[in-house]
Design a protein around this motif. Structure first.
Motif, short mmCIF file in Angstrom:
data_model
loop_
_atom_site.label_atom_id
_atom_site.label_comp_id
_atom_site.label_asym_id
_atom_site.label_seq_id
_atom_site.Cartn_x
_atom_site.Cartn_y
_atom_site.Cartn_z
N GLY A 158 0.81 -1.20 0.00
CA GLY A 158 0.00 0.00 0.00
C GLY A 158 0.85 1.26 0.00
O GLY A 158 2.08 1.21 0.03
N SER A 159 0.18 2.39 -0.02
CA SER A 159 0.86 3.69 -0.01
C SER A 159 1.50 3.95 1.35
O SER A 159 0.96 3.57 2.40
CB SER A 159 -0.14 4.81 -0.32
N ASP A 160 2.65 4.60 1.34
CA ASP A 160 3.31 4.97 2.60
C ASP A 160 2.47 5.94 3.40
O ASP A 160 2.64 6.06 4.62
CB ASP A 160 4.68 5.59 2.32
N ASN A 161 1.57 6.66 2.75
CA ASN A 161 0.71 7.62 3.43
C ASN A 161 -0.59 7.01 3.95
O ASN A 161 -1.44 7.73 4.46
CB ASN A 161 0.38 8.79 2.50
N SER A 162 -0.73 5.70 3.78
CA SER A 162 -1.94 5.02 4.26
C SER A 162 -1.56 4.09 5.40
O SER A 162 -1.01 3.01 5.18
CB SER A 162 -2.59 4.22 3.13
N PRO A 163 -1.85 4.47 6.64
CA PRO A 163 -1.45 3.63 7.77
C PRO A 163 -2.24 2.32 7.88
O PRO A 163 -1.72 1.32 8.37
CB PRO A 163 -1.70 4.52 8.98
N TYR A 164 -3.50 2.33 7.41
CA TYR A 164 -4.29 1.10 7.50
C TYR A 164 -5.48 1.17 6.55
O TYR A 164 -5.82 2.23 6.01
CB TYR A 164 -4.77 0.87 8.94
#
Length: 399
Positions: A158-164
């Protein structure tokens, strides 16, 4: 001599002190002789990014005389005044500023009741808006497949800016269950999953490490790959069970519909099924040397929910040269004749060159639909065709 020596040392120091005081007081000529006083500044100032806003946070640790805070941005073209009522100890500053999307530099000063200000404290922050919201996408999925009562969901990175991401599904208890899947987890199991349902996926985003607001990707419904044969079809093999009360080789299949062209054996009392190989769907020339089958049909009619499907038709033994087989899915309660396209959703065209093995046909339903699934067969003389099983699977969709 000692006194002189002492005076020689003291006199220069005294003269130096007088000179220093004179320089320190030089600023008074610019302030009408008034001494400058400063209030305590904002400590630990941070600009937190948000959705169409920036939130300034800091601490008021010293100086109980502070009565207001003034915030400037856009090269001091815009400003905001916050009234302050100091309490005992440390006070927190928390100021949300509505702003169009963009990057901003802030200057912050405190003031007391008579207008004395602090030194300027600087901070930078970002307001995010529609363009960022439209850019966020759910974490991509490799596979979603149900085996037994458990669904395995495999993710791509996933994106690094998406924690979960959040997964919501219906359990066998008919209640919603939600799992939080952190970005470092490649696989998750959805236990006690209700068959023939979809789960919802939504990834959460923080655009930077200082973000105070959370962005959400659009909710996405994911179809699960699953064998749903037993949920919708009956007596699908192998072996296929007999439905009539005869005791000979030829009979009719339990739970299946069939037409008179299929029941061409045993004086019209059997056909479409035989005891061969433990029980099979069976089409054959009448009494072997008689007339061939003309659009003989065996099928089941079911109501399927919207979704993507695959039907697998498994061939058994067969022989002869002249025949046409259509393994078919059609909307409605019957199967059309061979070569007719009306209502046909998916079809495999079989002949002596390609009939062996298992054949998959795929179709999609956008709304719940009544469909018929089965075989349509026409043959010449000296032909027999046997089919061992049929499987219905939902196909994973939505990613």
């Amino acid at each position: 001599m000692k006194n002189i020596k002492y005076l020689a040392i003291i006199l220069p120091l005294a003269m130096l002190a007088l000179g220093s005081c004179s320089k320190m007081d030089d600023y008074l000529k610019y302030t009408d002789g008034k001494e400058l006083l400063y209030t305590g500044r904002v400590d630990s100032l941070v600009a937190h990014s948000g959705i169409n806003r920036v939130v300034l946070r800091g601490l008021l640790i010293s100086d109980p005389k502070i009565t207001k805070v003034k915030i400037y941005w856009n090269l001091r073209q815009d400003s905001l005044i916050v009234d302050i009522t100091r309490g005992p100890g440390v006070d927190k500053l928390d100021v949300p500023i509505p702003l169009a999307p963009g990057n901003y530099n802030f200057e912050v000063k405190t003031y007391d009741a008579v207008g004395n200000s602090s030194v300027t404290v600087l901070a930078s922050g970002t307001s995010y808006g529609t363009s960022y919201q439209e850019s966020v996408q759910n974490r991509p999925i490799k596979r979603a497949e149900k085996v037994g009562s458990e669904v395995t969901v495999d993710f791509f990175s996933g994106s690094d800016n998406s924690p979960y991401s959040k997964l919501t599904y219906i359990g066998t208890d008919n209640k919603e269950h939600t799992l939080k899947v952190t970005n470092d987890l490649p696989t998750v199991k959805l236990t006690n999953y209700k068959s023939a349902t979809k789960f919802k996926l939504q990834s959460v985003f923080l655009p930077d490490t200082m973000a105070v607001d959370t962005f959400y990707a659009a909710i996405q419904e994911i179809g699960v790959a699953e064998d749903v044969t037993n949920a919708y079809l009956k007596n699908a093999g192998a072996a296929i069970l007999r439905g009539d009360t005869e005791t000979g080789k030829w009979g009719t299949p339990r739970d299946w519909q069939f037409n008179s062209a299929a029941t061409n054996q045993n004086n019209g009392r059997g056909g479409g099924w035989s005891t061969d190989n433990g029980g099979v769907i069976h089409f054959e020339t009448k009494d072997w040397g008689g007339e061939g089958v003309n659009n003989g049909k065996v099928w089941q009619t079911v109501l399927l929910p919207a979704g993507n499907y695959t039907v697998s038709f498994e061939t058994g033994s067969y022989g002869g040269d002249v025949y046409t087989v259509e393994e078919m899915v059609a909307s409605g309660t019957n199967l059309p004749n061979i070569g007719t396209s009306t209502n046909v959703l998916a079809v495999f065209h079989g002949n002596k060159n390609n009939l062996s093995g298992t054949h998959d046909v795929k179709f999609e339903l956008t709304v719940p639909t009544t469909v018929s699934i089965g075989w349509v067969v026409s043959t010449g003389q000296y032909v027999y065709l046997q089919f061992k099983s049929i499987r219905l699977r939902t196909t994973a969709s939505g990613f």
